[in-house]
Design a protein around this motif. Structure first.
Motif, mmCIF file in Angstrom:
data_model
loop_
_atom_site.group_PDB
_atom_site.id
_atom_site.type_symbol
_atom_site.label_atom_id
_atom_site.label_comp_id
_atom_site.label_asym_id
_atom_site.label_seq_id
_atom_site.Cartn_x
_atom_site.Cartn_y
_atom_site.Cartn_z
ATOM 1 N N GLU A 131 0.850 -1.182 0.000
ATOM 2 C CA GLU A 131 0.000 0.000 0.000
ATOM 3 C C GLU A 131 0.887 1.233 0.000
ATOM 4 N N THR A 132 0.629 2.140 -0.909
ATOM 5 C CA THR A 132 1.369 3.398 -0.897
ATOM 6 C C THR A 132 0.544 4.412 -0.113
ATOM 7 N N PRO A 133 1.121 4.978 0.934
ATOM 8 C CA PRO A 133 0.357 5.914 1.767
ATOM 9 C C PRO A 133 0.083 7.209 1.014
ATOM 10 N N GLU A 134 -1.020 7.850 1.390
ATOM 11 C CA GLU A 134 -1.332 9.135 0.782
ATOM 12 C C GLU A 134 -0.327 10.174 1.241
ATOM 13 N N LYS A 135 0.054 11.028 0.320
ATOM 14 C CA LYS A 135 1.009 12.068 0.659
ATOM 15 C C LYS A 135 0.318 13.140 1.492
ATOM 16 N N LYS A 136 1.014 13.599 2.527
ATOM 17 C CA LYS A 136 0.440 14.616 3.399
ATOM 18 C C LYS A 136 0.315 15.924 2.634
ATOM 19 N N GLN A 137 -0.757 16.638 2.942
ATOM 20 C CA GLN A 137 -0.977 17.924 2.320
ATOM 21 C C GLN A 137 -0.097 18.959 2.986
ATOM 22 N N GLY A 138 0.561 19.777 2.211
ATOM 23 C CA GLY A 138 1.405 20.826 2.750
ATOM 24 C C GLY A 138 0.591 21.994 3.268
ATOM 25 N N PHE A 139 1.259 22.902 3.935
ATOM 26 C CA PHE A 139 0.589 24.058 4.526
ATOM 27 C C PHE A 139 -0.078 24.914 3.458
ATOM 28 N N ILE A 140 0.630 25.167 2.360
ATOM 29 C CA ILE A 140 0.092 26.011 1.293
ATOM 30 C C ILE A 140 -1.127 25.347 0.655
ATOM 31 N N ASP A 141 -1.055 24.013 0.425
ATOM 32 C CA ASP A 141 -2.196 23.311 -0.166
ATOM 33 C C ASP A 141 -3.411 23.371 0.740
ATOM 34 N N ARG A 142 -3.201 23.201 2.055
ATOM 35 C CA ARG A 142 -4.323 23.286 2.996
ATOM 36 C C ARG A 142 -4.898 24.691 3.033
ATOM 37 N N LEU A 143 -4.039 25.669 2.914
ATOM 38 C CA LEU A 143 -4.477 27.050 2.985
ATOM 39 C C LEU A 143 -5.385 27.397 1.808
ATOM 40 N N PHE A 144 -4.984 26.976 0.596
ATOM 41 C CA PHE A 144 -5.738 27.340 -0.590
ATOM 42 C C PHE A 144 -6.833 26.338 -0.947
ATOM 43 N N ASN A 145 -6.636 25.055 -0.656
ATOM 44 C CA ASN A 145 -7.592 24.034 -1.067
ATOM 45 C C ASN A 145 -8.487 23.569 0.067
ATOM 46 N N GLY A 146 -8.241 23.967 1.263
ATOM 47 C CA GLY A 146 -9.031 23.536 2.412
ATOM 48 C C GLY A 146 -8.543 22.197 2.921
ATOM 49 N N ARG A 147 -8.985 21.823 4.086
ATOM 50 C CA ARG A 147 -8.583 20.549 4.694
ATOM 51 C C ARG A 147 -9.375 19.418 4.082
ATOM 52 N N LYS A 148 -8.688 18.280 3.936
ATOM 53 C CA LYS A 148 -9.356 17.089 3.403
ATOM 54 C C LYS A 148 -9.130 15.938 4.315
#
Length: 148
Positions: A131-148
Motif C-alpha cells: 500500500e502506498t500511503p497518501e502524501k500529506k498535504q502541505g501548509f500552502i495546499d491546505r491554505l488554498f484548497n481547504g482541509r481534506k
C-alpha cells in the motif's frame, strides 16, 4: 561612475562567481553519488524479511556496531535517519532505509527487500502489492484548497 553603480557591479560579479562555484560542486557531488549508486546496485541481494519496527532515529541510537559508527562522518551521527528493524531468518538486523521508500515499508508484515550491506534499497510485497500511503498535504495546499 557613481559608487552605487560600482557596488552593483561588484555584487553581480560576486553572485555570478557563487553560482558558478555551486554548479561545479553540484555536478561533482552528483557524479560521486552516481558512482556510489552503481556500487550499491552491484552488491544488492533480495531477502524475505519480516519488518519488526521502523522509525526515524539518530544513528548512534539505532544499535549499530561500533565499527560501523566509526566509519560514519561525525556530522551524520546526530542527524535522524530512517531505520528499519527486520528479521531475516532467525537473525534480527537493523537497516538504514532509503528515504523515498521508507513510507512504503509496512510494519509487522513480511516483504521481499533488496538489501545492499546495511542499506534497504527496495521493497516488494511478498503476498500482494504494498500500500502506498497518501502524501500529506502541505501548509500552502491546505491554505488554498481547504482541509481534506
Amino acid at each position: 561612475m557613481s559608487p552605487a553603480i560600482i557596488a552593483m557591479i561588484i555584487i553581480i560579479a560576486a553572485l555570478v562567481v557563487v553560482i558558478i562555484v555551486l554548479t561545479i560542486l553540484g555536478k561533482r557531488a552528483q557524479r560521486k553519488r552516481d558512482e556510489q549508486q552503481v556500487e550499491i546496485d552491484k552488491v544488492a541481494q533480495t531477502y524475505s524479511m519480516l519488518i519488526i519496527d521502523k522509525k526515524k532515529m539518530k544513528l548512534r541510537d539505532a544499535g549499530f556496531p561500533q565499527f560501523v559508527l566509526d566509519q560514519v562522518p561525525k556530522r551524520m551521527l546526530g542527524r535522524k535517519i530512517p531505520i528499519v528493524k527486520a528479521k531475516i531468518g532467525p537473525k534480527i538486523s537493523s537497516f538504514i532505509c532509503e528515504p523515498d521508500i521508507f513510507d512504503m515499508v509496512p510494519v509487522k508484515k513480511e516483504i521481499k527487500g533488496t538489501v545492499s550491506g546495511l542499506y534497504l534499497t527496495g521493497v516488494k510485497g511478498l503476498r500482494g502489492a504494498l500500500e502506498t500511503p497518501e502524501k500529506k498535504q502541505g501548509f500552502i495546499d491546505r491554505l488554498f484548497n481547504g482541509r481534506k
